[in-house]
Design a protein around this motif. Structure first.
Motif, mmCIF file in Angstrom:
data_model
loop_
_atom_site.group_PDB
_atom_site.id
_atom_site.type_symbol
_atom_site.label_atom_id
_atom_site.label_comp_id
_atom_site.label_asym_id
_atom_site.label_seq_id
_atom_site.Cartn_x
_atom_site.Cartn_y
_atom_site.Cartn_z
ATOM 1 N N ASP A 1 15.584 47.253 -9.487
ATOM 2 C CA ASP A 1 16.247 48.648 -8.807
ATOM 3 C C ASP A 1 15.431 49.881 -9.376
ATOM 4 O OD1 ASP A 1 18.692 48.459 -7.400
ATOM 5 O OD2 ASP A 1 18.843 46.844 -8.981
ATOM 6 N N ARG A 2 14.935 50.684 -8.379
ATOM 7 C CA ARG A 2 13.925 51.758 -8.819
ATOM 8 C C ARG A 2 14.500 52.628 -9.716
ATOM 9 N NH1 ARG A 2 9.725 51.779 -3.754
ATOM 10 N NH2 ARG A 2 10.464 49.873 -2.646
ATOM 11 N N SER A 3 15.868 52.849 -9.692
ATOM 12 C CA SER A 3 16.704 53.793 -10.349
ATOM 13 C C SER A 3 16.754 53.123 -11.784
ATOM 14 C CB SER A 3 18.123 54.058 -9.826
ATOM 15 O OG SER A 3 18.779 52.709 -9.753
ATOM 16 N N VAL A 4 16.262 52.053 -12.336
ATOM 17 C CA VAL A 4 16.026 51.623 -13.662
ATOM 18 C C VAL A 4 14.585 51.606 -14.007
ATOM 19 C CG1 VAL A 4 16.456 49.475 -15.117
ATOM 20 C CG2 VAL A 4 18.129 50.173 -12.983
ATOM 21 N N HIS A 5 14.283 52.513 -14.996
ATOM 22 C CA HIS A 5 13.017 52.713 -15.027
ATOM 23 C C HIS A 5 12.641 53.220 -16.706
ATOM 24 C CE1 HIS A 5 13.334 56.956 -14.243
ATOM 25 N NE2 HIS A 5 14.168 56.448 -13.007
ATOM 26 N N PHE A 6 11.592 53.540 -17.058
ATOM 27 C CA PHE A 6 11.325 54.117 -18.529
ATOM 28 C C PHE A 6 11.550 55.641 -18.218
ATOM 29 C CE2 PHE A 6 8.850 50.391 -19.896
ATOM 30 C CZ PHE A 6 9.303 50.234 -21.235
ATOM 31 N N ARG A 7 11.877 56.215 -19.197
ATOM 32 C CA ARG A 7 11.960 57.677 -19.314
ATOM 33 C C ARG A 7 10.625 58.441 -19.187
ATOM 34 N NH1 ARG A 7 17.323 59.381 -21.285
ATOM 35 N NH2 ARG A 7 16.300 61.019 -22.350
ATOM 36 N N SER A 8 9.673 57.779 -19.872
ATOM 37 C CA SER A 8 8.653 58.664 -20.204
ATOM 38 C C SER A 8 7.350 57.851 -19.514
ATOM 39 C CB SER A 8 8.231 58.715 -21.841
ATOM 40 O OG SER A 8 8.124 57.847 -22.091
ATOM 41 N N THR A 9 6.291 58.446 -19.219
ATOM 42 C CA THR A 9 5.312 57.957 -18.587
ATOM 43 C C THR A 9 4.442 57.405 -19.719
ATOM 44 O OG1 THR A 9 5.070 59.785 -16.706
ATOM 45 C CG2 THR A 9 2.931 58.489 -17.134
ATOM 46 N N TYR A 10 4.535 57.673 -20.856
ATOM 47 C CA TYR A 10 3.897 57.156 -22.003
ATOM 48 C C TYR A 10 4.219 55.817 -21.944
ATOM 49 C CZ TYR A 10 2.703 55.964 -26.753
ATOM 50 O OH TYR A 10 2.168 55.157 -28.002
ATOM 51 N N TYR A 11 5.466 55.264 -21.694
ATOM 52 C CA TYR A 11 5.480 53.839 -21.741
ATOM 53 C C TYR A 11 5.659 53.346 -20.187
ATOM 54 C CZ TYR A 11 7.400 53.912 -26.461
ATOM 55 O OH TYR A 11 7.577 53.956 -27.930
ATOM 56 N N THR B 1 0.703 54.009 -11.342
ATOM 57 C CA THR B 1 1.995 54.552 -11.897
ATOM 58 C C THR B 1 2.867 55.378 -10.840
ATOM 59 O OG1 THR B 1 1.317 54.691 -14.033
ATOM 60 C CG2 THR B 1 3.423 55.339 -13.636
ATOM 61 N N THR B 2 4.061 54.930 -10.375
ATOM 62 C CA THR B 2 4.743 55.919 -9.375
ATOM 63 C C THR B 2 5.719 56.926 -9.823
ATOM 64 O OG1 THR B 2 6.496 53.993 -9.016
ATOM 65 C CG2 THR B 2 4.674 53.743 -7.507
ATOM 66 N N GLN B 3 6.407 57.566 -9.084
ATOM 67 C CA GLN B 3 7.291 58.520 -9.373
ATOM 68 C C GLN B 3 8.448 57.932 -10.327
ATOM 69 O OE1 GLN B 3 9.048 60.435 -6.063
ATOM 70 N NE2 GLN B 3 9.015 62.342 -6.812
ATOM 71 N N ASN B 4 8.710 58.772 -11.179
ATOM 72 C CA ASN B 4 9.675 58.479 -12.114
ATOM 73 C C ASN B 4 9.296 57.214 -12.941
ATOM 74 O OD1 ASN B 4 11.239 60.620 -11.271
ATOM 75 N ND2 ASN B 4 12.220 59.293 -9.559
ATOM 76 N N ASN B 5 8.179 56.746 -12.892
ATOM 77 C CA ASN B 5 7.767 55.305 -13.774
ATOM 78 C C ASN B 5 8.356 54.356 -13.353
ATOM 79 O OD1 ASN B 5 6.188 57.305 -15.712
ATOM 80 N ND2 ASN B 5 8.256 57.816 -16.322
ATOM 81 N N SER B 6 8.839 54.366 -11.916
ATOM 82 C CA SER B 6 9.563 53.180 -11.489
ATOM 83 C C SER B 6 8.659 51.835 -11.412
ATOM 84 C CB SER B 6 10.153 53.412 -10.181
ATOM 85 O OG SER B 6 11.142 54.218 -10.379
ATOM 86 N N PRO C 1 23.472 53.284 -18.680
ATOM 87 C CA PRO C 1 22.457 52.238 -18.471
ATOM 88 C C PRO C 1 22.811 51.275 -17.858
ATOM 89 C CG PRO C 1 23.637 52.238 -20.854
ATOM 90 C CD PRO C 1 24.245 53.768 -19.848
ATOM 91 N N PRO C 2 21.829 50.386 -17.248
ATOM 92 C CA PRO C 2 20.567 50.563 -17.366
ATOM 93 C C PRO C 2 19.989 51.710 -16.373
ATOM 94 C CG PRO C 2 20.928 48.970 -16.161
ATOM 95 C CD PRO C 2 22.259 49.040 -16.508
ATOM 96 N N PHE C 3 20.877 52.472 -15.559
ATOM 97 C CA PHE C 3 20.305 53.372 -14.605
ATOM 98 C C PHE C 3 20.063 54.760 -15.406
ATOM 99 C CE2 PHE C 3 23.749 50.425 -12.753
ATOM 100 C CZ PHE C 3 22.864 49.687 -11.776
ATOM 101 N N SER C 4 19.065 55.149 -14.426
ATOM 102 C CA SER C 4 18.306 56.499 -14.877
ATOM 103 C C SER C 4 19.488 57.601 -14.804
ATOM 104 C CB SER C 4 17.329 56.610 -13.845
ATOM 105 O OG SER C 4 17.015 58.079 -14.051
ATOM 106 N N ASN C 5 19.269 58.657 -15.480
ATOM 107 C CA ASN C 5 20.342 59.957 -15.486
ATOM 108 C C ASN C 5 19.983 60.569 -14.227
ATOM 109 O OD1 ASN C 5 21.201 59.215 -18.036
ATOM 110 N ND2 ASN C 5 19.801 60.388 -19.060
#
Length: 779
Positions: free
Chosen positions: A701-711, A675-680, A356-360
């Motif tokens: 940073d675009r690599s920091v984002h919600f995991r799900s589109t719901y949020y 909403t863009t790719q990966n919810n960025s 965290p906070p970076f995406s997997n």
């Protein structure tokens, strides 16, 4: 023989008297010659007549909103001149009673006061008049030696006499109060009134005026922020002097001295106050504007002598289009949703990441490189490099625990952590941008560039460009409407594929929808836009191709780079919020695009207009087609009927019982989520007849984002900010934001009631094709 009594010899004083008068005359002659020499610059340089007429000063440039509120200043000295008629009488009385009781009797030098100061060695008051103090402020530098002090005192007397000849007493009082430095970035009584009491000078009470006058003796000592008790005592001394000089009576004195200081302190800081991001963009615009030259090397905007204006010292007034109330509501909306709702959800989501906070989706090495790049942008890194420190040393220092302050939504936190950990920590915050314009004029009414200018100075309205996702789709549909395609045109809900080789595609490309479900039913274009179906937008793109879409977007005011790829239809391009809001305002302005404008006019310190601004404008589409797009975009927030008869839309939640919601169903709102790719990135464009407002939310940073589109979807991240903002705007009756529907053009021929018509759209050859890049967006 008798002795005669010897008579005493009489002393002859004549010689002493003669010597005395000779010495006196010689002294007077020397003094006269000395002052004559000083006055005629035979001994030292003194200010010229022109300099006395135009004493050196730094006047702050003021930024004033459309509702005549001071938004901020640019200054070396935070000083704004105030006219004598705006100085309250009790302020003048307090100043004279305390600093110069015989101000209206002397001609710059108080002989009686000077003699008293000499006889009592200053124990019963000094000898400097208000005029002398003004002379010292205007033309003296700190003296270091006794010779310099003698020189300065002499010049001070000469200048004081000259000031008394050149200016009236009222003008001298005004100049003194306008020039005095009240510390804490408050130069001049107008700035001091705003800094210490949050009001203008003409609104000062007797107590408030007495406190400011008391500071004149020694503003560092009588600083109300650091020594309130000492300052209170000094204020009461001023009140006593006012009583002694019969400006107030005994009863007033007794009651006034019992009152506290009553500070309403507002620290002056470029990162504080309303619209700090906007003010920094405006600052850069003004500096650029005043530096522009023509082909002959002359400044395009210049003073009468041809020199350029200086925003830090020339006392300009810059009138801008922002409305102070709408700006307050916009900043409230961002802080309410981001600080009290969304950020907490985001942190809970980030805890599930491995790094965290970076995406997997990125490796630790990639994350470390991002942090290293961020490190090189910090002031700390620049300071270390300025000391010629090696990279290894800098890395070491950045990983050592250090006392620092960090941002939080509950206020700054003083803590100890490594600078590198603080960079990682601050990257875990979601950012936001909001811009709101009046579509009829193109004037910007609110501008929020981020969540906190002190810690996150990057502006996300005009500096930053991010992928816009599905908020780009209305431009594609507008092109279709212009070419005769009906909103009720029915298209099968099936995958749409762009074949390899078309538009330089290296492989087949088939965009997918968020639910990846294709039922094969026929759906209208209206329904496709309302629910942001990627396959339906791709179908429209196939009819015309990327070049035609790009050309249309240019007409709508989009100037950012647009690649000739099919995925452009789904929002692959990075575009500034500033451009997107201006483009969407075209729909509400009957097809006329107006470049968003935020500077109305600039005046010099005398009130002379030196430049006025009008927005660039051109016709982007017909009034009928613009109205058609509003009806299509209404479906996003009102819902559009699908094959199953249910009304659905990606922005329909604004009407539900939510903190930001309960927007009445009859309100005139057209909109588009994105909403863009990966919810960025999350977007919402909200269009009403009087305000068109765009909101973006995402991490730096675009690599920091919600995991799900719901949020992470724009309906959850950006739309609530719009809801908070518009609820405030509609709720303020003084703003008169329209609740009436968009004006319908006369004799409109386009049908929007798809229940009464089956596919009456113009048929097209579906074999036309384009090109693209990668699998794109969910919405």
């Amino acid at each position: 023989m008798s002795d005669k009594k010897q008579q005493p010899t009489k002393t002859n004083y004549t010689s002493y008297i003669i010597v005395f008068w000779l010495i006196y005359a010689a002294g007077a002659l020397v003094a006269t010659g000395y002052f004559y020499g000083v006055a005629n610059e035979m001994i030292w340089d003194i200010p010229s007549f022109e300099q006395l007429e135009n004493p050196k000063s730094n006047l702050a440039t003021e930024v004033i909103t459309s509702d005549n509120k001071l938004l901020g200043k640019y200054f070396r000295e935070n000083r704004t001149n105030v006219a004598f008629e705006n100085l309250p009488e009790h302020l003048i009385q307090a100043l004279i009673a305390t600093e110069d009781e015989r101000f209206y009797e002397h001609s710059g030098i108080d002989i009686k006061g000077t003699l008293r100061a000499v006889v009592y060695l200053g124990t019963k008051g000094g000898a400097s008049t208000i005029t002398q103090q003004l002379a010292k402020q205007l033309f003296s530098d700190p003296a270091r030696s006794i010779i310099e002090r003698i020189r300065d005192k002499t010049i001070e007397w000469v200048i004081s006499a000259e000031l008394e000849r050149q200016y009236t007493k009222d003008e001298i009082l005004t100049m003194y109060l306008n020039k005095f430095d009240f510390v804490n970035n408050a130069v001049g009584v107008e700035s001091a009134s705003q800094v210490y009491f949050n009001k203008t000078t003409d609104s000062l009470t007797i107590n408030e005026a007495a406190m400011l006058v008391g500071m004149a003796k020694n503003p560092s000592l009588f600083n109300p922020n650091r020594r309130p008790d000492t300052t209170l005592h000094r204020r009461n001394v001023v009140l006593y002097q006012m009583k002694r000089n019969a400006y107030i009576n005994e009863s007033q004195y007794d009651s006034l001295t019992q009152v506290e200081l009553g500070l309403d302190y507002h620290r002056v800081d470029h990162s504080m106050g309303l619209a700090p991001y906007f003010r920094e963009i405006l600052r850069a615009d003004l500096k650029h504007m005043f530096s522009e030259k023509d082909a002959n090397g002359n400044y395009l905007i210049a003073k009468p002598d041809g020199s350029p204006y200086d925003i830090y010292s020339d006392g300009l007034k810059v009138y801008v289009s922002l409305d102070s109330k709408l700006q307050e509501y916009a900043e409230y909306a961002v802080s309410q949703h981001m600080g009290k709702e969304l950020q907490a959800d985001f942190w809970r989501d980030l805890k599930r990441n491995q790094n965290p906070p970076f995406s997997n989706q990125i490796s630790k090495d990639q994350a470390d490189r991002i942090l290293k790049r961020a490190m090189k942008l910090t002031d700390r890194y620049r300071r270390y490099k300025a000391r010629n420190m090696s990279n290894d040393s800098i890395d070491w220092y950045f990983n050592q625990p250090t006392e620092m302050s960090i941002f939080s939504w509950n206020g700054e936190i003083d803590t100890t952590m490594t600078p590198m950990d603080s960079i990682r920590y601050h990257k875990s915050f979601l950012q936001a941008g909001l811009m709101s314009v009046d579509p009829k004029t193109g004037e910007v009414k609110a501008w929020v560039g981020g969540i906190n200018h002190k810690y996150f100075a990057y502006d996300h309205v005009k500096q930053g460009a991010r992928q816009v996702g599905s908020t780009f789709k209305p431009f594609v549909y507008a092109l279709a409407i212009e070419n005769g395609l009906s909103p009720c045109k029915e298209v099968p809900n099936i995958p749409v594929t762009f074949k390899k080789g078309t538009w330089n595609l290296l492989s087949d490309w088939t965009p997918r929808n968020s639910d990846t479900t294709y039922d094969g039913n026929m759906v209208t274009l209206q329904f496709g836009l309302a629910n942001s179906y990627n396959n339906i937008t791709a179908w429209v793109m196939k009819q015309y191709g990327p070049p035609a879409v790009i050309d249309y977007a240019r007409r709508m005011g989009i100037t950012s780079k647009l690649d000739t790829v099919p995925s452009l239809a789904l929002g692959v391009a990075d575009i500034k919020l500033y451009e997107m809001v201006g483009a969407n305002a075209t729909f509400a302005n009957k097809g006329i695009w107006k470049k968003p404008t935020y500077i109305l006019r600039i005046e010099d310190k005398n009130g002379t207009v030196i430049k006025e601004f009008m927005p660039e404008t051109h016709e982007a589409m017909s009034e009928e087609n613009a109205y058609a797009m509003l009806q299509l975009m209404k479906g996003v927030v009102m819902g559009s009927k699908g094959p199953d008869g249910r009304k659905r839309g990606t922005g329909i939640r604004m009407h539900f019982d939510r903190p930001y919601g309960n927007i009445p169903w009859d309100r005139p709102v057209a909109g588009k989520t994105g909403t863009t790719q990966n919810n960025s990135d999350g977007w919402f464009m909200g269009v009403t007849p009087d305000l068109v407002t765009g909101v973006w939310v995402g991490a730096d940073d675009r690599s920091v984002h919600f995991r799900s589109t719901y949020y992470g979807q724009g309906a959850n991240t950006a739309l609530p900010i719009w809801g908070y903002y518009m609820n405030k705007a509609w709720g303020d009756s003084t703003l008169a934001i329209s609740k009436e529907d968009f004006e319908k053009p006369d004799n409109i021929t386009i049908n929007f009631d798809c229940d009464k018509v089956q596919d009456n759209g113009t048929p097209f050859d579906n074999s036309s094709s384009g090109g693209g890049s990668d699998e794109m967006f969910n919405n």
